[in-house]
Scaffold this motif. Structure first.
Motif, short mmCIF file in Angstrom:
data_model
loop_
_atom_site.label_atom_id
_atom_site.label_comp_id
_atom_site.label_asym_id
_atom_site.label_seq_id
_atom_site.Cartn_x
_atom_site.Cartn_y
_atom_site.Cartn_z
N GLU A 12 9.31 -26.29 -20.24
CA GLU A 12 8.72 -25.29 -19.36
C GLU A 12 7.20 -25.39 -19.43
N PHE A 13 6.59 -25.40 -18.25
CA PHE A 13 5.13 -25.41 -18.15
C PHE A 13 4.64 -24.00 -17.88
N THR A 14 3.54 -23.60 -18.53
CA THR A 14 2.95 -22.28 -18.30
C THR A 14 1.45 -22.42 -18.11
N ALA A 15 0.90 -21.52 -17.31
CA ALA A 15 -0.55 -21.46 -17.10
C ALA A 15 -0.95 -19.99 -17.03
N GLU A 16 -2.10 -19.68 -17.62
CA GLU A 16 -2.53 -18.28 -17.70
C GLU A 16 -4.04 -18.19 -17.56
N VAL A 17 -4.50 -17.21 -16.80
CA VAL A 17 -5.93 -16.88 -16.76
C VAL A 17 -6.04 -15.41 -17.12
N PHE A 18 -7.13 -15.05 -17.81
CA PHE A 18 -7.24 -13.68 -18.29
C PHE A 18 -8.70 -13.26 -18.35
N ALA A 19 -8.89 -11.96 -18.34
CA ALA A 19 -10.20 -11.35 -18.57
C ALA A 19 -9.96 -10.09 -19.38
N ILE A 20 -10.88 -9.79 -20.32
CA ILE A 20 -10.63 -8.67 -21.23
C ILE A 20 -11.96 -8.08 -21.70
N HIS A 21 -11.95 -6.76 -21.83
CA HIS A 21 -13.02 -6.06 -22.53
C HIS A 21 -12.33 -5.09 -23.50
N GLU A 22 -12.61 -5.25 -24.78
CA GLU A 22 -11.97 -4.41 -25.78
C GLU A 22 -12.98 -3.93 -26.81
N GLU A 23 -12.74 -2.72 -27.33
CA GLU A 23 -13.66 -2.11 -28.28
C GLU A 23 -12.89 -1.47 -29.45
N PRO A 24 -12.17 -2.28 -30.23
CA PRO A 24 -11.62 -1.72 -31.47
C PRO A 24 -12.77 -1.39 -32.43
N ASP A 25 -12.47 -0.74 -33.54
CA ASP A 25 -13.52 -0.31 -34.46
C ASP A 25 -14.30 -1.49 -35.04
N ALA A 26 -13.68 -2.67 -35.09
CA ALA A 26 -14.32 -3.80 -35.77
C ALA A 26 -15.32 -4.54 -34.90
N TYR A 27 -15.18 -4.50 -33.56
CA TYR A 27 -16.07 -5.29 -32.71
C TYR A 27 -15.96 -4.82 -31.27
N VAL A 28 -16.90 -5.33 -30.44
CA VAL A 28 -16.84 -5.15 -28.99
C VAL A 28 -16.79 -6.54 -28.39
N ARG A 29 -15.79 -6.81 -27.58
CA ARG A 29 -15.57 -8.17 -27.05
C ARG A 29 -15.38 -8.13 -25.55
N THR A 30 -16.08 -9.01 -24.85
CA THR A 30 -15.88 -9.25 -23.43
C THR A 30 -15.62 -10.74 -23.27
N ALA A 31 -14.49 -11.09 -22.64
CA ALA A 31 -14.11 -12.51 -22.59
C ALA A 31 -13.30 -12.80 -21.35
N ALA A 32 -13.31 -14.09 -20.98
CA ALA A 32 -12.46 -14.61 -19.91
C ALA A 32 -12.06 -16.02 -20.30
N GLY A 33 -10.88 -16.44 -19.85
CA GLY A 33 -10.44 -17.77 -20.23
C GLY A 33 -9.17 -18.18 -19.53
#
Length: 645
Positions: free
Chosen positions: A390-411
């Motif tokens: 099975e072949f899979t492909a995924e694109v994503f974007a995220i902004h998250e702010e748990p207590d340990a860090y603030v992250r903005t990402a896409a991939g």
């Protein structure tokens, strides 16, 4: 023909003497009453409770059943009550006395069949409605008078329990690899001669021949001799094995949007190959797992075709192509999360899947500007290089702010999986991600490329709620950060085990052990979201989310380079829809590249409730930390779908 000397009411069918009987009658009507389940007004399974019309309700006859045995046998009485419609459906009054009478007549057959299943072929079943035996009731006549609920008396004299004496298999063919000893199929001298045992043994005898390629093997007759003088049963199976068969070219029926050629390729049934029922069962399972069909059945011809091969027809029923839904989770340490998704099960006729989802998290766990947001689009194409791939492909974007860090990402991630066996599978992929992360060590930009690798062994009997089996996973990913010029290797290994400690699968022991390690780059060079954190739902319940592990001197969470986690649960099914769990979680995350067991482990204990549904258990857990630290709550509450592991 019937089984000998059984009586319905007080009328014997045949003299209680030697009787030759067909087994078919023994299995008639024996089935436990089905249970129904509805959630939020939607019927999910079982026999749906029938609603009466106003006219029927006006004619409804409430009744009160009373089932008694003439001997003390609580286990048999419970079995009879489960088989009885009069008992199990007492809260569904029939629409009129004639309907009550019909239910009683049908119930007598069910109870007789239940006696057969317990090896009792000389019993009697008497049913009286308000004191009047049902054989004396005239259909359409005056109902038996009664004030209030009509009493329904069910009296069962089970009679003696019959055991097996002699048994043999008479076959029109022979095979040195196939046993002709009935004991190998469950018919053992001196054991209870239950009707289901006799039926099942015949099925197993035929299956043994089918497994040797005899597709048309069948038991033509089960010859039963019941001796009421000795309370024993003799059984003779007459078998016709038929010739060794080979597959004909399969055909497909019932497809609408699906490509029939794809169905044939994915089923992977090779014309001319020797018949194997297990291979056909695996082909059915593969097609079901595509997720595009409501039903799949490979039907075998009842006779060989003109060319001497076995005709095969793959019958399918397609599901609706599009779907949408929502999911909700909650924890008092992480807040709530809401997920919305839309999907397509069959884009181009080859079971290609597309799913678009969005999620908002940490609801109620701070200000609105601190919420987590993510979106993801996933495409999957099964059978790219054969049915095992099975072949899979995924694109994503995220902004998250748990207590340990603030992250903005896409991939984006692409990958290929391969299923070696039903239990063993592997995957390989390629990943690229651009991110900006701020944590206790500062703000950093990353451009990551990686090759995720995975190997899985899964022998669980139920992926949603296992009662036995193992799940072992090894995941590794070499990563390179082009911004910092750093390489790293992340790896995680876990083993989960499940074991039922009773035959009814009501008590389950479940355990999980997991370890992780990050090699190569130092702690400050590894992106904060790729470090290891424990605490909260899914790891150590009772502790603050990601709060177990290395902290800076100012109390800020920084995550670790390794971790160790262990969990144990005792799962108990209280009813068919309610379960309870007691659990303990322990572990820690470490600054070192491998777990440092000289440091103390953090432990949480708790209990939970499970509401069992076809889509998995609805989970409510409560836990307390035994070694509370700064940032940990007094207790944790967790709500979600599925078992914790």
């Amino acid at each position: 023909m019937t089984w000998g000397a059984l009586m319905w009411g007080r009328r014997p069918f045949l003299p209680s003497f030697l009787v030759v009987a067909s087994l078919a009658a023994a299995s008639v009507a024996f089935a436990p009453a089905a249970e129904a389940f509805e959630l939020f007004g939607y019927h999910l399974w079982g026999d749906k409770k029938q609603e009466l019309t106003p006219e029927e309700a006006a004619e409804a006859v409430p009744y009160k059943p009373d089932l008694t045995l003439t001997e003390e046998n609580e286990e048999l009485k419970e079995s009879l009550e489960e088989s009885s419609d009069l008992v199990s459906r007492a809260d569904e009054p029939p629409a009129g006395v004639n309907a009550l009478y019909a239910r009683a007549v049908s119930d007598r057959k069910r109870l007789i069949a239940a006696l057969y299943a317990d090896g009792r072929y000389g019993g009697t079943v008497d049913i009286a409605i308000n004191g009047m035996p049902i054989d004396d009731i005239v259909v359409g006549g005056e109902p038996p008078a009664s004030d209030g609920d009509v009493p329904v008396k069910i009296t069962v004299d089970p009679g003696p329990q019959f055991t097996f004496d002699e048994a043999r298999i008479v076959s029109a063919g022979s095979d040195a690899d196939i046993s002709e000893n009935p004991a190998d199929y469950g018919i053992k001298t001196g054991e209870v001669a239950g009707s289901q045992t006799i039926l099942s043994a015949g099925d197993r005898i035929a299956l043994k021949w089918r497994q040797k390629g005899h597709a048309l093997a069948r038991v033509d007759e089960r010859e039963i001799v019941a001796d009421h003088a000795t309370n024993t049963v003799d059984v003779t199976y007459h078998l016709t094995p038929g010739p060794v068969a080979h597959y004909g070219a399969p055909t497909v029926e019932g497809q609408e949007r699906m490509d029939p050629d794809f169905i044939l390729r994915y089923a992977a049934i090779e014309p001319g190959k020797r018949y194997d029922p297990e291979e056909l069962a695996k082909a059915e399972k593969r097609l079901r797992e595509l997720g595009v069909f409501d039903g799949v059945k490979i039907r075998e011809g009842k006779e060989l075709g003109p060319d001497g091969t076995l005709p095969l027809t793959i019958q399918v029923e397609e599901r609706k192509r599009r779907y949408f839904g929502a999911g909700v989770t909650y924890s008092n340490t992480e807040g709530g999360a809401v997920e919305l998704y839309w999907g397509h099960r069959n884009l181009f006729g080859g079971a290609e899947r597309l799913r678009i989802e969005g999620k908002v998290g940490r609801l109620g766990d701070g200000d609105y500007e601190d919420l987590d947001y993510s979106t993801k689009v996933t495409f999957a194409k099964p059978g790219v290089l054969g049915p095992a791939t099975e072949f899979t492909a995924e694109v994503f974007a995220i902004h998250e702010e748990p207590d340990a860090y603030v992250r903005t990402a896409a991939g984006a991630i692409v990958g290929m999986s391969y299923k070696f066996t039903d239990e063993i599978s592997a995957k390989i992929g390629a990943e690229v991600e651009r991110s900006r992360i701020e944590d206790a060590l500062g703000e950093h930009d990353y451009l990551l490329t990686g090759v995720p690798l995975g190997l899985t062994y899964d022998s669980r009997d139920n992926k949603l709620d296992a009662t036995k089996g193992f799940l072992a996973m090894l995941e590794m990913e070499p990563l390179y950060d082009a911004e910092g010029g750093n390489g790293m290797l992340l790896s995680e290994t876990s083993l989960s085990a499940y074991r039922s400690i009773d035959s009814a699968d009501r008590f389950i022991l479940a355990g999980k052990v997991a370890v992780g390690s990050a090699l190569g780059a130092g702690l400050e060079d590894i992106p904060a979201d790729r470090r290891f954190y424990l605490g909260g739902g899914g790891t150590i319940r009772g502790y603050g989310y990601q709060n177990v592990g290395p902290h800076r001197g100012n109390g800020k969470i920084i995550g670790g380079l390794s971790y160790f986690l262990a969990s144990a649960e005792v799962r108990t099914r209280l009813t068919d829809s309610i379960g309870a769990v007691a659990f303990v979680d322990t572990g820690n995350a470490f600054r070192t590249r491998y777990p440092d067991f000289s440091e103390p482990l953090r432990t949480g204990v708790g209990a939970g409730i499970r509401y069992l549904t076809p889509i998995g258990p609805l989970r409510l857990d409560a836990a307390v930390p035994l070694d509370k630290q700064d940032g940990d709550p007094d207790f944790g509450i967790y709500v979600g779908i599925g078992q914790s592991f």
